[in-house]
Motif scaffolding. Structure first.
Motif, PDB file in Angstrom:
ATOM      1  N   ILE A 144     -18.809 -19.793 -21.565  1.00 53.47           N
ATOM      2  CA  ILE A 144     -19.713 -20.756 -22.189  1.00 53.47           C
ATOM      3  C   ILE A 144     -19.354 -21.075 -23.635  1.00 53.47           C
ATOM      4  O   ILE A 144     -19.711 -22.124 -24.129  1.00 53.47           O
ATOM      5  N   MET A 145     -18.678 -20.178 -24.327  1.00 53.43           N
ATOM      6  CA  MET A 145     -18.440 -20.488 -25.740  1.00 53.43           C
ATOM      7  C   MET A 145     -17.219 -19.742 -26.258  1.00 53.43           C
ATOM      8  O   MET A 145     -16.710 -18.824 -25.617  1.00 53.43           O
TER       9      MET A 145
ATOM     10  N   VAL B  83     -27.239  -5.521 -46.567  1.00 57.22           N
ATOM     11  CA  VAL B  83     -26.080  -6.386 -46.328  1.00 57.22           C
ATOM     12  C   VAL B  83     -25.601  -6.207 -44.890  1.00 57.22           C
ATOM     13  O   VAL B  83     -25.359  -7.179 -44.179  1.00 57.22           O
ATOM     14  N   VAL B  84     -25.535  -4.943 -44.462  1.00 56.43           N
ATOM     15  CA  VAL B  84     -25.046  -4.679 -43.110  1.00 56.43           C
ATOM     16  C   VAL B  84     -26.110  -5.013 -42.067  1.00 56.43           C
ATOM     17  O   VAL B  84     -25.798  -5.548 -41.009  1.00 56.43           O
ATOM     18  N   GLU B  85     -27.395  -4.738 -42.408  1.00 57.73           N
ATOM     19  CA  GLU B  85     -28.448  -4.971 -41.417  1.00 57.73           C
ATOM     20  C   GLU B  85     -28.554  -6.431 -41.022  1.00 57.73           C
ATOM     21  O   GLU B  85     -28.987  -6.750 -39.934  1.00 57.73           O
ATOM     22  N   ASN B  86     -28.212  -7.327 -41.936  1.00 53.34           N
ATOM     23  CA  ASN B  86     -28.392  -8.732 -41.629  1.00 53.34           C
ATOM     24  C   ASN B  86     -27.158  -9.382 -41.033  1.00 53.34           C
ATOM     25  O   ASN B  86     -27.163 -10.581 -40.770  1.00 53.34           O
ATOM     26  N   VAL B  87     -26.088  -8.593 -40.833  1.00 53.65           N
ATOM     27  CA  VAL B  87     -24.886  -9.173 -40.224  1.00 53.65           C
ATOM     28  C   VAL B  87     -25.169  -9.739 -38.830  1.00 53.65           C
ATOM     29  O   VAL B  87     -24.743 -10.853 -38.528  1.00 53.65           O
ATOM     30  N   PRO B  88     -25.927  -9.027 -37.932  1.00 51.76           N
ATOM     31  CA  PRO B  88     -26.156  -9.599 -36.599  1.00 51.76           C
ATOM     32  C   PRO B  88     -26.799 -10.980 -36.629  1.00 51.76           C
ATOM     33  O   PRO B  88     -26.386 -11.870 -35.883  1.00 51.76           O
ATOM     34  N   GLY B  89     -27.806 -11.163 -37.506  1.00 48.44           N
ATOM     35  CA  GLY B  89     -28.438 -12.474 -37.603  1.00 48.44           C
ATOM     36  C   GLY B  89     -27.443 -13.537 -38.025  1.00 48.44           C
ATOM     37  O   GLY B  89     -27.401 -14.647 -37.461  1.00 48.44           O
ATOM     38  N   PHE B  90     -26.633 -13.185 -39.007  1.00 45.67           N
ATOM     39  CA  PHE B  90     -25.608 -14.119 -39.477  1.00 45.67           C
ATOM     40  C   PHE B  90     -24.641 -14.472 -38.357  1.00 45.67           C
ATOM     41  O   PHE B  90     -24.340 -15.647 -38.113  1.00 45.67           O
ATOM     42  N   VAL B  91     -24.182 -13.434 -37.632  1.00 44.57           N
ATOM     43  CA  VAL B  91     -23.204 -13.673 -36.556  1.00 44.57           C
ATOM     44  C   VAL B  91     -23.809 -14.563 -35.483  1.00 44.57           C
ATOM     45  O   VAL B  91     -23.146 -15.462 -34.959  1.00 44.57           O
ATOM     46  N   MET B  92     -25.106 -14.347 -35.206  1.00 43.49           N
ATOM     47  CA  MET B  92     -25.733 -15.160 -34.164  1.00 43.49           C
ATOM     48  C   MET B  92     -25.736 -16.638 -34.543  1.00 43.49           C
ATOM     49  O   MET B  92     -25.288 -17.493 -33.770  1.00 43.49           O
ATOM     50  N   MET B  93     -26.207 -16.928 -35.766  1.00 46.12           N
ATOM     51  CA  MET B  93     -26.261 -18.336 -36.174  1.00 46.12           C
ATOM     52  C   MET B  93     -24.851 -18.916 -36.276  1.00 46.12           C
ATOM     53  O   MET B  93     -24.622 -20.076 -35.953  1.00 46.12           O
ATOM     54  N   TRP B  94     -23.921 -18.086 -36.736  1.00 45.83           N
ATOM     55  CA  TRP B  94     -22.532 -18.534 -36.869  1.00 45.83           C
ATOM     56  C   TRP B  94     -22.000 -18.975 -35.504  1.00 45.83           C
ATOM     57  O   TRP B  94     -21.476 -20.082 -35.330  1.00 45.83           O
ATOM     58  N   CYS B  95     -22.166 -18.078 -34.502  1.00 47.66           N
ATOM     59  CA  CYS B  95     -21.664 -18.396 -33.155  1.00 47.66           C
ATOM     60  C   CYS B  95     -22.332 -19.644 -32.612  1.00 47.66           C
ATOM     61  O   CYS B  95     -21.665 -20.529 -32.064  1.00 47.66           O
ATOM     62  N   LEU B  96     -23.663 -19.714 -32.782  1.00 44.38           N
ATOM     63  CA  LEU B  96     -24.404 -20.848 -32.208  1.00 44.38           C
ATOM     64  C   LEU B  96     -23.944 -22.158 -32.814  1.00 44.38           C
ATOM     65  O   LEU B  96     -23.555 -23.095 -32.094  1.00 44.38           O
ATOM     66  N   VAL B  97     -23.952 -22.220 -34.158  1.00 46.30           N
ATOM     67  CA  VAL B  97     -23.617 -23.489 -34.809  1.00 46.30           C
ATOM     68  C   VAL B  97     -22.141 -23.809 -34.613  1.00 46.30           C
ATOM     69  O   VAL B  97     -21.775 -24.974 -34.406  1.00 46.30           O
ATOM     70  N   TYR B  98     -21.308 -22.788 -34.611  1.00 45.93           N
ATOM     71  CA  TYR B  98     -19.872 -23.007 -34.378  1.00 45.93           C
ATOM     72  C   TYR B  98     -19.646 -23.618 -32.994  1.00 45.93           C
ATOM     73  O   TYR B  98     -18.864 -24.552 -32.825  1.00 45.93           O
ATOM     74  N   ALA B  99     -20.399 -23.063 -32.010  1.00 38.84           N
ATOM     75  CA  ALA B  99     -20.236 -23.594 -30.647  1.00 38.84           C
ATOM     76  C   ALA B  99     -20.767 -25.012 -30.548  1.00 38.84           C
ATOM     77  O   ALA B  99     -20.198 -25.849 -29.851  1.00 38.84           O
ATOM     78  N   ILE B 100     -21.867 -25.285 -31.249  1.00 38.63           N
ATOM     79  CA  ILE B 100     -22.456 -26.624 -31.154  1.00 38.63           C
ATOM     80  C   ILE B 100     -21.583 -27.640 -31.871  1.00 38.63           C
ATOM     81  O   ILE B 100     -21.373 -28.754 -31.386  1.00 38.63           O
ATOM     82  N   VAL B 101     -21.031 -27.238 -33.030  1.00 34.43           N
ATOM     83  CA  VAL B 101     -20.266 -28.189 -33.842  1.00 34.43           C
ATOM     84  C   VAL B 101     -18.900 -28.478 -33.226  1.00 34.43           C
ATOM     85  O   VAL B 101     -18.467 -29.623 -33.152  1.00 34.43           O
ATOM     86  N   SER B 102     -18.256 -27.437 -32.717  1.00 36.19           N
ATOM     87  CA  SER B 102     -16.874 -27.625 -32.289  1.00 36.19           C
ATOM     88  C   SER B 102     -16.783 -28.474 -31.011  1.00 36.19           C
ATOM     89  O   SER B 102     -17.664 -28.437 -30.170  1.00 36.19           O
TER      90      SER B 102
END
Lengths: 254, 102
Positions: A144-145, B83-102
């Motif tokens: 999917i991605m 800094v480390v605790e918030n990495v998962p949230g960052f990665v999630m938005m990164w993957c989502l927007v990266y997938a939507i944009v590309s």
């Protein structure tokens, strides 16, 4: 990159990625609400138990703050508290029988506490299992991605489950890995959506629980032991008032 | 010989506000990273620079450059923790927007 990029259907984003996220956010919100509904309400205690705790607290605050009283006041209170602590006037239960720790499991009150713990655990696991099954059932078997960062080959088995292409770059992942990314990454989204209300409630609950010794609970100390110990510490309390020689101290400091 | 005594409730509420700023900033950085279509280490570097910048701005604007007034151990709490605790949230938005944009 040496290999050409895989072209993914743009419809995948709107029919797989976003629905999974949406469902996970909604399920998380429902879960927190259901947990709130299932959480035990504070129960009324029998007045004798409350009185026992309050009296012990009163004795403790007397030992801590006796400095603000003068010598006569300290003596009067000492007499009264020692007398009452050594008598059984303020005990919640007259003539406490020795309970063996195993019988605590038979007590209905403790059973209820364990039931609540079990409920909390169930509320954690069941939704996750259900969503994972749903994702596996509905969105299995296709890529999917593309992840924006490279992953080592060790993750291939986990991230590309159901994709039967052994040489595919691990950056192309199937829906179950998007589920895992969501599972870990949605915490900030939840905390923003649910607001500070729940956190504030937690803090106020903690404040209420502080300073209340667990008398008569399973494994807790028995009231008579605590009362005796408190009586002894009041007995050896020194007569020291902050008003002793206060004039000299104030004058010498300035 | 003055010992500073902190009121626990206020410290908690300060931490909560910091956590809120962190949550928003990690998600926003993820979105930004995805829109810029950054990949691998550049993206994580973007996150680290971004969070550090947010923390410094928090110190400057919210704490009035005097973080020791509001936090027990300002350096550790403001710059390192979270800094480390918030990495998962960052990665999630990164993957989502990266997938939507590309």
């Amino acid at each position: 990159m040496a290999t050409p990029d895989l072209i993914l259907d743009p419809a995948l984003k709107y029919w797989v990625l976003l629905p999974i996220s949406f469902v996970m956010v909604l399920v998380g919100l429902i879960r927190s609400n259901v947990t709130y509904l299932l959480s035990p309400k504070p129960k009324l205690e029998p007045y004798r138990a409350v009185r026992e705790k309050q009296f012990l607290k009163r004795a403790q605050s007397f030992t801590q703050n006796s400095g603000v009283l003068n010598a006569r006041e300290i003596r009067d209170r000492q007499q009264f508290l020692i007398e009452k602590l050594n008598s059984s006037d303020f005990y919640a239960k007259e003539g406490e029988e020795e309970l063996d720790p195993l019988s605590a499991f038979a007590d209905p009150a403790n059973n209820e506490a364990m039931m609540n713990m079990a409920k909390g655990n169930m509320m954690n696991y069941i939704p996750q299992t259900v969503i994972m099954g749903w994702v596996n059932y509905f969105f299995a078997g296709f890529v999917i991605m593309k992840l924006p960062f490279p992953v080592t080959d060790g993750f291939k088995g986990m991230l590309q489950t159901g994709v039967a292409t052994p040489d595919l770059n691990v950056r192309y992942v199937s829906s179950i890995s998007w589920y895992f990314v969501n599972l870990f990454g949605l915490r900030p989204v939840y905390s923003l959506l649910m607001g500070d209300k729940e956190a504030n409630e937690l803090i106020s609950q903690q404040n209420q629980q502080q300073g209340m010794p667990n008398i008569g609970g399973p494994g807790g100390p028995k009231a008579d032991k605590l009362f005796k110990a408190e009586a002894e510490s009041i007995q050896i309390l020194g007569h020291e008032s902050i008003f002793d020689g206060i004039v000299e101290r104030v004058l010498s400091e300035n | 010989m003055k010992e500073t005594i902190y009121y626990n409730g206020s410290i908690q509420s300060n931490k909560q506000k910091l956590g809120r700023v962190r949550d928003i900033s990690s998600l926003a950085l993820g979105v930004g990273c995805g829109i810029l279509a950054l990949e691998s280490l550049v993206g994580f570097g973007f996150y680290i620079v971004g969070t550090t910048l947010t923390n410094l701005l928090f110190i400057w604007i919210c704490c009035g450059s005097e973080p020791s007034k509001f936090f027990v151990s300002p350096k550790r709490e403001l710059l390192l923790e979270g800094v480390v605790e918030n990495v998962p949230g960052f990665v999630m938005m990164w993957c989502l927007v990266y997938a939507i944009v590309s």
